[in-house]
Scaffold this motif. Structure first.
Motif, PDB file in Angstrom:
ATOM      1  N   SER A  59      34.835  -6.969   6.851  1.00 52.67           N
ATOM      2  CA  SER A  59      36.004  -7.451   6.120  1.00 52.67           C
ATOM      3  C   SER A  59      37.154  -6.457   6.208  1.00 52.67           C
ATOM      4  O   SER A  59      38.319  -6.844   6.382  1.00 52.67           O
ATOM      5  CB  SER A  59      35.644  -7.701   4.653  1.00 52.67           C
ATOM      6  OG  SER A  59      36.771  -8.121   3.918  1.00 52.67           O
ATOM      7  N   ALA A  60      36.828  -5.178   6.099  1.00 49.71           N
ATOM      8  CA  ALA A  60      37.865  -4.138   6.178  1.00 49.71           C
ATOM      9  C   ALA A  60      38.534  -4.130   7.550  1.00 49.71           C
ATOM     10  O   ALA A  60      39.757  -3.957   7.656  1.00 49.71           O
ATOM     11  CB  ALA A  60      37.246  -2.774   5.882  1.00 49.71           C
ATOM     12  N   TRP A  67      43.777 -14.602   6.334  1.00 49.00           N
ATOM     13  CA  TRP A  67      42.678 -14.913   5.409  1.00 49.00           C
ATOM     14  C   TRP A  67      41.658 -15.861   6.022  1.00 49.00           C
ATOM     15  O   TRP A  67      40.449 -15.642   5.931  1.00 49.00           O
ATOM     16  CB  TRP A  67      43.245 -15.536   4.131  1.00 49.00           C
ATOM     17  CG  TRP A  67      42.158 -15.952   3.186  1.00 49.00           C
ATOM     18  CD1 TRP A  67      41.522 -15.177   2.266  1.00 49.00           C
ATOM     19  CD2 TRP A  67      41.544 -17.254   3.109  1.00 49.00           C
ATOM     20  NE1 TRP A  67      40.552 -15.899   1.620  1.00 49.00           N
ATOM     21  CE2 TRP A  67      40.541 -17.178   2.112  1.00 49.00           C
ATOM     22  CE3 TRP A  67      41.758 -18.456   3.777  1.00 49.00           C
ATOM     23  CZ2 TRP A  67      39.756 -18.282   1.778  1.00 49.00           C
ATOM     24  CZ3 TRP A  67      40.970 -19.546   3.444  1.00 49.00           C
ATOM     25  CH2 TRP A  67      39.975 -19.454   2.461  1.00 49.00           C
ATOM     26  N   ALA A  68      42.118 -16.959   6.651  1.00 50.13           N
ATOM     27  CA  ALA A  68      41.202 -17.969   7.168  1.00 50.13           C
ATOM     28  C   ALA A  68      40.303 -17.398   8.262  1.00 50.13           C
ATOM     29  O   ALA A  68      39.080 -17.606   8.248  1.00 50.13           O
ATOM     30  CB  ALA A  68      41.982 -19.171   7.696  1.00 50.13           C
ATOM     31  N   TRP A  72      36.257 -16.982   7.823  1.00 50.68           N
ATOM     32  CA  TRP A  72      35.336 -17.703   8.715  1.00 50.68           C
ATOM     33  C   TRP A  72      34.478 -16.730   9.514  1.00 50.68           C
ATOM     34  O   TRP A  72      33.276 -16.933   9.667  1.00 50.68           O
ATOM     35  CB  TRP A  72      36.131 -18.589   9.673  1.00 50.68           C
ATOM     36  CG  TRP A  72      35.252 -19.361  10.602  1.00 50.68           C
ATOM     37  CD1 TRP A  72      34.473 -20.441  10.311  1.00 50.68           C
ATOM     38  CD2 TRP A  72      35.046 -19.095  11.992  1.00 50.68           C
ATOM     39  NE1 TRP A  72      33.791 -20.867  11.433  1.00 50.68           N
ATOM     40  CE2 TRP A  72      34.126 -20.061  12.475  1.00 50.68           C
ATOM     41  CE3 TRP A  72      35.547 -18.136  12.882  1.00 50.68           C
ATOM     42  CZ2 TRP A  72      33.713 -20.096  13.809  1.00 50.68           C
ATOM     43  CZ3 TRP A  72      35.146 -18.173  14.205  1.00 50.68           C
ATOM     44  CH2 TRP A  72      34.222 -19.140  14.656  1.00 50.68           C
ATOM     45  N   THR A  73      35.074 -15.656  10.007  1.00 52.10           N
ATOM     46  CA  THR A  73      34.332 -14.676  10.802  1.00 52.10           C
ATOM     47  C   THR A  73      33.237 -14.009   9.970  1.00 52.10           C
ATOM     48  O   THR A  73      32.115 -13.806  10.440  1.00 52.10           O
ATOM     49  CB  THR A  73      35.279 -13.602  11.363  1.00 52.10           C
ATOM     50  OG1 THR A  73      36.310 -14.220  12.141  1.00 52.10           O
ATOM     51  CG2 THR A  73      34.525 -12.603  12.234  1.00 52.10           C
ATOM     52  N   ILE A  74      33.553 -13.665   8.735  1.00 46.20           N
ATOM     53  CA  ILE A  74      32.554 -13.039   7.856  1.00 46.20           C
ATOM     54  C   ILE A  74      31.407 -14.001   7.589  1.00 46.20           C
ATOM     55  O   ILE A  74      30.226 -13.615   7.618  1.00 46.20           O
ATOM     56  CB  ILE A  74      33.208 -12.594   6.526  1.00 46.20           C
ATOM     57  CG1 ILE A  74      34.177 -11.438   6.768  1.00 46.20           C
ATOM     58  CG2 ILE A  74      32.144 -12.171   5.509  1.00 46.20           C
ATOM     59  CD1 ILE A  74      35.022 -11.078   5.565  1.00 46.20           C
ATOM     60  N   CYS A  75      31.736 -15.269   7.350  1.00 49.36           N
ATOM     61  CA  CYS A  75      30.688 -16.275   7.090  1.00 49.36           C
ATOM     62  C   CYS A  75      29.798 -16.467   8.314  1.00 49.36           C
ATOM     63  O   CYS A  75      28.565 -16.516   8.202  1.00 49.36           O
ATOM     64  CB  CYS A  75      31.328 -17.598   6.677  1.00 49.36           C
ATOM     65  SG  CYS A  75      32.160 -17.563   5.071  1.00 49.36           S
ATOM     66  N   VAL A  76      30.417 -16.587   9.484  1.00 45.50           N
ATOM     67  CA  VAL A  76      29.650 -16.749  10.714  1.00 45.50           C
ATOM     68  C   VAL A  76      28.755 -15.538  10.939  1.00 45.50           C
ATOM     69  O   VAL A  76      27.576 -15.666  11.298  1.00 45.50           O
ATOM     70  CB  VAL A  76      30.581 -16.963  11.926  1.00 45.50           C
ATOM     71  CG1 VAL A  76      29.788 -16.896  13.232  1.00 45.50           C
ATOM     72  CG2 VAL A  76      31.304 -18.296  11.822  1.00 45.50           C
ATOM     73  N   ALA A  77      29.316 -14.343  10.718  1.00 42.92           N
ATOM     74  CA  ALA A  77      28.540 -13.120  10.899  1.00 42.92           C
ATOM     75  C   ALA A  77      27.350 -13.081   9.959  1.00 42.92           C
ATOM     76  O   ALA A  77      26.243 -12.680  10.348  1.00 42.92           O
ATOM     77  CB  ALA A  77      29.441 -11.903  10.668  1.00 42.92           C
ATOM     78  N   PHE A  78      27.545 -13.509   8.723  1.00 47.80           N
ATOM     79  CA  PHE A  78      26.430 -13.514   7.772  1.00 47.80           C
ATOM     80  C   PHE A  78      25.310 -14.440   8.238  1.00 47.80           C
ATOM     81  O   PHE A  78      24.137 -14.061   8.240  1.00 47.80           O
ATOM     82  CB  PHE A  78      26.899 -13.944   6.387  1.00 47.80           C
ATOM     83  CG  PHE A  78      25.743 -14.338   5.507  1.00 47.80           C
ATOM     84  CD1 PHE A  78      24.879 -13.379   5.008  1.00 47.80           C
ATOM     85  CD2 PHE A  78      25.488 -15.673   5.228  1.00 47.80           C
ATOM     86  CE1 PHE A  78      23.784 -13.739   4.233  1.00 47.80           C
ATOM     87  CE2 PHE A  78      24.402 -16.045   4.459  1.00 47.80           C
ATOM     88  CZ  PHE A  78      23.542 -15.069   3.964  1.00 47.80           C
ATOM     89  N   PHE A  79      25.669 -15.667   8.618  1.00 45.58           N
ATOM     90  CA  PHE A  79      24.639 -16.614   9.044  1.00 45.58           C
ATOM     91  C   PHE A  79      23.881 -16.093  10.265  1.00 45.58           C
ATOM     92  O   PHE A  79      22.664 -16.237  10.357  1.00 45.58           O
ATOM     93  CB  PHE A  79      25.259 -17.979   9.352  1.00 45.58           C
ATOM     94  CG  PHE A  79      25.581 -18.781   8.118  1.00 45.58           C
ATOM     95  CD1 PHE A  79      24.567 -19.283   7.326  1.00 45.58           C
ATOM     96  CD2 PHE A  79      26.897 -19.021   7.757  1.00 45.58           C
ATOM     97  CE1 PHE A  79      24.848 -20.023   6.188  1.00 45.58           C
ATOM     98  CE2 PHE A  79      27.197 -19.759   6.621  1.00 45.58           C
ATOM     99  CZ  PHE A  79      26.172 -20.260   5.827  1.00 45.58           C
ATOM    100  N   PHE A  80      24.611 -15.476  11.187  1.00 42.80           N
ATOM    101  CA  PHE A  80      23.972 -14.960  12.393  1.00 42.80           C
ATOM    102  C   PHE A  80      23.068 -13.774  12.068  1.00 42.80           C
ATOM    103  O   PHE A  80      21.910 -13.714  12.508  1.00 42.80           O
ATOM    104  CB  PHE A  80      25.029 -14.545  13.412  1.00 42.80           C
ATOM    105  CG  PHE A  80      24.453 -13.985  14.680  1.00 42.80           C
ATOM    106  CD1 PHE A  80      23.938 -14.825  15.652  1.00 42.80           C
ATOM    107  CD2 PHE A  80      24.401 -12.612  14.887  1.00 42.80           C
ATOM    108  CE1 PHE A  80      23.390 -14.316  16.814  1.00 42.80           C
ATOM    109  CE2 PHE A  80      23.857 -12.091  16.043  1.00 42.80           C
ATOM    110  CZ  PHE A  80      23.341 -12.949  17.018  1.00 42.80           C
ATOM    111  N   ILE A  81      23.569 -12.837  11.288  1.00 38.89           N
ATOM    112  CA  ILE A  81      22.787 -11.642  10.948  1.00 38.89           C
ATOM    113  C   ILE A  81      21.545 -12.005  10.150  1.00 38.89           C
ATOM    114  O   ILE A  81      20.450 -11.502  10.409  1.00 38.89           O
ATOM    115  CB  ILE A  81      23.660 -10.645  10.161  1.00 38.89           C
ATOM    116  CG1 ILE A  81      24.778 -10.096  11.045  1.00 38.89           C
ATOM    117  CG2 ILE A  81      22.817  -9.484   9.621  1.00 38.89           C
ATOM    118  CD1 ILE A  81      25.836  -9.304  10.287  1.00 38.89           C
TER     119      ILE A  81
END
Length: 390
Positions: A59-60, A67-68, A72-81
């Motif tokens: 996020s940093a 913002w968008a 979205w990138t943080i959410c995608v990264a979470f699901f993948f990780i």
């Protein structure tokens, strides 16, 4: 001797033999325990991701990217990780466990290849859905959970619409049933229900599973009925007709929309409770994120997962009603109670046919095979009485 539905039902179920029944019971109970084990795995993965600070650092780095895109990138990264961390559990749950009970012959390499597709797809689509959730939190404030029902309905409808044309072909091959008596019978049934011929298909379900199965998917022009090659190989012509009648029942009665509406209310209630519980659970895991921060997605999904487990009996009750209605439709239209019973018994190998009432209420998405066979035999008894009265 008068026809006795109870006696006939017992005969059908007992035809499996004590060894197969015991194996089915063991398999079914194990799958119930695995629901709890899966929740424990989710909690562990959540703890690892939150304590590692991976999403906070991402996020940093994306702070100035809009913002968008950042969300979205943080959410995608979470699901993948999270999928990668929980992969060992996923391999056991979806492949190793199924293989140990003879429910799949899929090679591990093929499972992993398909699982990779599933991870990529769920990460992208999950990221888009939660981008919408976080947009609602920003715009609607404290009432965001009310609007989440509409978002969930839209997401469910879009997924159902796209599944037959885009998603399902990524995992299986769908094609017309080969020419012959089976195809002729199925197309006659399709004509009676005004279903286009090109929407009655077979698929290579044996690639992933040895289960006797069929399904209806999609809505509007994308809706279709698909029968696994396992069912076509194992079933008699009448059994295929009875099963297809069941699936046509789902199609004609519009059960997919009932589930969409159920999702609306479940999503609203789940997100409402998540909104109230988020701060406490985040503090428990050492997270400083608020419910509006995408970095807090692991916490939000953990809460939703726990609540989803408690909501499972409600979801199962909705689907059980639909399954009973589809059975009744098959009996009314195909009028093959013995064939339906025979097909149902084939599913008892992976769904114990004689659960307790409580077990069925909590865990079963379908009525027990014993109950379904009994209803088919009761239907047969009624038809015999009508025939005698003529």
């Amino acid at each position: 001797m008068a026809f006795d539905p109870a006696t006939e039902t017992a005969r059908y179920i007992d035809s499996l033999g004590p060894e197969a029944l015991q194996k089915a019971e063991s398999y079914t109970i194990a799958t119930h325990w695995m629901l709890l084990a899966g929740l424990v795995v989710t909690a562990i993965v959540t703890w690892i991701i939150v304590r590692s600070g991976l999403l906070d650092r991402l996020s940093a780095k994306l702070q100035n990217r809009g913002w968008a895109l950042r969300t979205w990138t943080i959410c995608v990264a979470f699901f993948f990780i999270s999928a990668v961390i929980s992969l060992p559990w996923g391999i056991y749950e979806q492949w190793g466990f199924e293989r140990s009970y003879g429910r799949t012959d899929q090679p591990l390499s093929d499972f992993l290849a398909q699982n990779a597709i599933g991870i990529a797809l769920s990460s992208i689509l999950g990221g888009l859905f939660f981008l919408g959730v976080y947009a609602l939190i920003r715009r609607a404030g404290k009432t965001w959970w009310i609007w989440s029902g509409g978002l969930a309905a839209f997401a469910a409808a879009a997924t159902i619409l796209l599944a037959p044309e885009v998603i399902e072909p990524m995992f299986n091959e769908y094609k017309p049933v080969p020419a012959g008596p089976v195809r002729t019978a199925l197309l006659e049934m399709a004509d009676e229900a005004n279903i286009p011929h090109d929407r009655v298909l077979m698929f290579d379900g044996s690639r992933q599973s040895n289960n006797f199965t069929a399904n209806v998917s999609g809505v509007f022009g994308s809706a279709r009925i698909a029968i696994s090659d396992v069912a076509l190989k194992q079933a008699s012509l009448d059994e295929v007709k009875a099963v297809t009648g069941h699936e046509i029942g789902h199609y004609v009665l519009g059960h997919v929309w009932r589930m969409v509406f159920a999702i609306v209310f479940i999503a609203m209630l789940g997100f409402f409770l998540a909104d109230r519980l988020f701060h406490r659970v985040a503090a428990l895991f050492g997270s400083k994120a608020t419910i509006g921060d995408p970095e807090g997605l692991p916490i939000l999904l953990l809460i939703v997962s726990v609540l989803g487990l408690f909501a499972q009996p409600v979801v199962n009750s909705v689907t059980r009603v639909g399954e009973s209605e589809a059975d009744a439709y098959s009996l009314r239209t195909a009028n093959l109670p013995d064939a339906l019973a025979g097909a149902l018994v084939k599913t008892a190998e992976y769904r114990y046919p004689r659960p307790s009432a409580l077990q069925e209420l909590i865990f079963y998405s379908h009525p027990s095979v014993e109950n379904r066979v009994r209803r088919a035999m009761e239907w047969k008894a009624e038809q015999l009485k009508k025939a005698e009265a003529r």
